[in-house]
Design a protein around this motif. Sequence first.
Motif, PDB file in Angstrom:
ATOM      1  N   ALA A 335       0.850  -1.210   0.000  1.00  0.00           N
ATOM      2  CA  ALA A 335       0.000   0.000   0.000  1.00  0.00           C
ATOM      3  C   ALA A 335       0.879   1.252   0.000  1.00  0.00           C
ATOM      4  O   ALA A 335       0.574   2.244  -0.694  1.00  0.00           O
ATOM      5  CB  ALA A 335      -0.925  -0.019   1.212  1.00  0.00           C
ATOM      6  N   THR A 336       1.977   1.219   0.751  1.00  0.00           N
ATOM      7  CA  THR A 336       2.899   2.369   0.764  1.00  0.00           C
ATOM      8  C   THR A 336       3.484   2.583  -0.634  1.00  0.00           C
ATOM      9  O   THR A 336       3.556   3.716  -1.138  1.00  0.00           O
ATOM     10  CB  THR A 336       4.053   2.112   1.769  1.00  0.00           C
ATOM     11  N   LEU A 337       3.868   1.483  -1.273  1.00  0.00           N
ATOM     12  CA  LEU A 337       4.429   1.604  -2.625  1.00  0.00           C
ATOM     13  C   LEU A 337       3.378   2.151  -3.598  1.00  0.00           C
ATOM     14  O   LEU A 337       3.685   2.952  -4.486  1.00  0.00           O
ATOM     15  CB  LEU A 337       4.917   0.241  -3.122  1.00  0.00           C
ATOM     16  N   ALA A 338       2.124   1.713  -3.410  1.00  0.00           N
ATOM     17  CA  ALA A 338       1.049   2.187  -4.299  1.00  0.00           C
ATOM     18  C   ALA A 338       0.864   3.689  -4.145  1.00  0.00           C
ATOM     19  O   ALA A 338       0.556   4.396  -5.121  1.00  0.00           O
ATOM     20  CB  ALA A 338      -0.248   1.437  -3.990  1.00  0.00           C
ATOM     21  N   ALA A 339       1.054   4.181  -2.914  1.00  0.00           N
ATOM     22  CA  ALA A 339       0.912   5.625  -2.693  1.00  0.00           C
ATOM     23  C   ALA A 339       2.065   6.390  -3.359  1.00  0.00           C
ATOM     24  O   ALA A 339       1.896   7.525  -3.800  1.00  0.00           O
ATOM     25  CB  ALA A 339       0.877   5.910  -1.190  1.00  0.00           C
ATOM     26  N   GLU A 340       3.232   5.743  -3.443  1.00  0.00           N
ATOM     27  CA  GLU A 340       4.406   6.407  -4.035  1.00  0.00           C
ATOM     28  C   GLU A 340       4.443   6.281  -5.543  1.00  0.00           C
ATOM     29  O   GLU A 340       4.917   7.177  -6.245  1.00  0.00           O
ATOM     30  CB  GLU A 340       5.684   5.735  -3.507  1.00  0.00           C
ATOM     31  N   PHE A 341       3.995   5.131  -6.056  1.00  0.00           N
ATOM     32  CA  PHE A 341       4.138   4.843  -7.489  1.00  0.00           C
ATOM     33  C   PHE A 341       2.762   4.585  -8.105  1.00  0.00           C
ATOM     34  O   PHE A 341       2.151   3.543  -7.810  1.00  0.00           O
ATOM     35  CB  PHE A 341       4.991   3.580  -7.706  1.00  0.00           C
ATOM     36  N   ALA A 410      10.897  -4.413  -0.124  1.00  0.00           N
ATOM     37  CA  ALA A 410      10.345  -3.073  -0.371  1.00  0.00           C
ATOM     38  C   ALA A 410      11.397  -2.187  -1.027  1.00  0.00           C
ATOM     39  O   ALA A 410      11.121  -1.464  -1.999  1.00  0.00           O
ATOM     40  CB  ALA A 410       9.863  -2.459   0.945  1.00  0.00           C
ATOM     41  N   ASP A 411      12.606  -2.288  -0.514  1.00  0.00           N
ATOM     42  CA  ASP A 411      13.715  -1.490  -1.035  1.00  0.00           C
ATOM     43  C   ASP A 411      13.965  -1.809  -2.514  1.00  0.00           C
ATOM     44  O   ASP A 411      14.031  -0.917  -3.373  1.00  0.00           O
ATOM     45  CB  ASP A 411      14.937  -1.850  -0.174  1.00  0.00           C
ATOM     46  N   ARG A 412      14.066  -3.097  -2.819  1.00  0.00           N
ATOM     47  CA  ARG A 412      14.373  -3.501  -4.197  1.00  0.00           C
ATOM     48  C   ARG A 412      13.186  -3.290  -5.139  1.00  0.00           C
ATOM     49  O   ARG A 412      13.362  -3.083  -6.330  1.00  0.00           O
ATOM     50  CB  ARG A 412      14.827  -4.966  -4.233  1.00  0.00           C
ATOM     51  N   LEU A 413      11.968  -3.373  -4.577  1.00  0.00           N
ATOM     52  CA  LEU A 413      10.796  -3.104  -5.435  1.00  0.00           C
ATOM     53  C   LEU A 413      10.785  -1.643  -5.864  1.00  0.00           C
ATOM     54  O   LEU A 413      10.399  -1.309  -6.988  1.00  0.00           O
ATOM     55  CB  LEU A 413       9.497  -3.421  -4.680  1.00  0.00           C
TER      56      LEU A 413
END
Length: 428
Positions: A335-341, A410-413
């Motif tokens: 969800a955090t990644l979705a908010a960023e990307f 998360a870092d590598r994604l």
Amino acid sequence: MNALDHNRSLLGDYGSYVLPVLNFRRIVLVRGSGSYVWDANGNRYLDLNSGQFCSVLGHSNPDVARTLLEISQTLQHTDTSTLSETFLRAARKIHDCVPEMNGRTILLSTGAEAVECCLKYAKHIKERPGTLSLDRGYHGLTHGSAACSLSRDRIRPPLDHSYVAPAPVVHGDADDGPEVDRCIEHFAEIVARHRQHIAAAIVEPILSGGGFLFPPPRYFQEIRQICDDNDVFLIFDECQTGFGRTGTWFHYEQLDCIPDFVVSAKAMGLGYPVSCVIANGHTVPHPKFAMEYFSSHQNEPFAGALVTHLIDRIETCDLLAANRRSGEHLLAQLATLAAEFPLVASPRGKGLMCAFDLNVPATVDGKQAGDRFCAIAQENGLLIQHCNFGRTIRLLPNYLASPEDFAFLADRLRDTLATFQIFLDQTS
Ligand SMILES: Cc1ncc(COP(=O)(O)O)c(C=O)c1O
């Protein structure tokens, strides 16, 4: 060629001896430990697939190795008509995990073999030739299982009486509206029209390959009722969801819907070929020899030993609860990644079965995008798979994956998404 590129030289030296049924990755793995595997060049990868969703206690787990060594030194194999104590204990353990099934189990090798056996058994008991499956379902690639799968159009010859209902394209329990109604209606219509030919309906409780779809409990409860009203068996294919992956022994437990048969595979073999059919002892008649089934590797002692090992480990380490917790953590990261990307759409999951869609323009070929994404992830040290014809990225880590593993992911994604965005900008 780089003189130290051992991946390439291994593929060059031996690749022509391999039947080319797939576009294989251009790396060759040489070892694994815990959540990681290493290729011939010494590169390390976080394995987000647990192999093919199977090595759920991690790679080269020493306790699993000990269990295998012990059984291979005690009783390696039996003739098909003779049962081993190790198998009998495993069948009892499966029964006791889900007493509501009053389950009667056969252990087999692959998921497709178990689906095939189950369909055969259901057709034999009902004395009807047909099945009903969902358009986006996946159940394997033997003839009968493929006829129930999204690649059904590719089998030759097509199987008569293979009926297909639309799967609800929904992403969670809250997603319970007109799409679900529409699909229930279709299901009911097909059963009503062809009931004299349909022995069983087969469904995945989470449709993985077809797009990581999560029909809500109501969907399953209603199709259960339709099957009951029309004397049709309901089979849950829990090859991916079974044995703890979603935080319960089987996913049906979260749907308030008990099937007539559960088919499972993958996790239960801990990386070795083990699958099963569990018949519901309350609803499936069980006269002796209801149907003969005889194959070289059914009810193998090693399979029983692995299943018992996994069940014991899940119980002693409370891995069902741990999988629910780890899954929530993983989902929060997505969800955090979705908010960023904006590239990351609809993060979703249950337990350690998570996914997100790649939000790429409609003009970009989905398969090409998915392949590219996974290739970039690999360069960033992640082994990841896509499904849904490239449009969905799925993550099924092992049950012992640590918070450090998830932080690494998360870092590598992040790096993978940034590079993937550049690729998209260049192609569109
Ligand atoms: C839900 C489901 N059913 C059946 C199968 C077939 O299992 P196998 O590849 O072991 O034959 C799979 C494999 O991915 C699956 O995900």
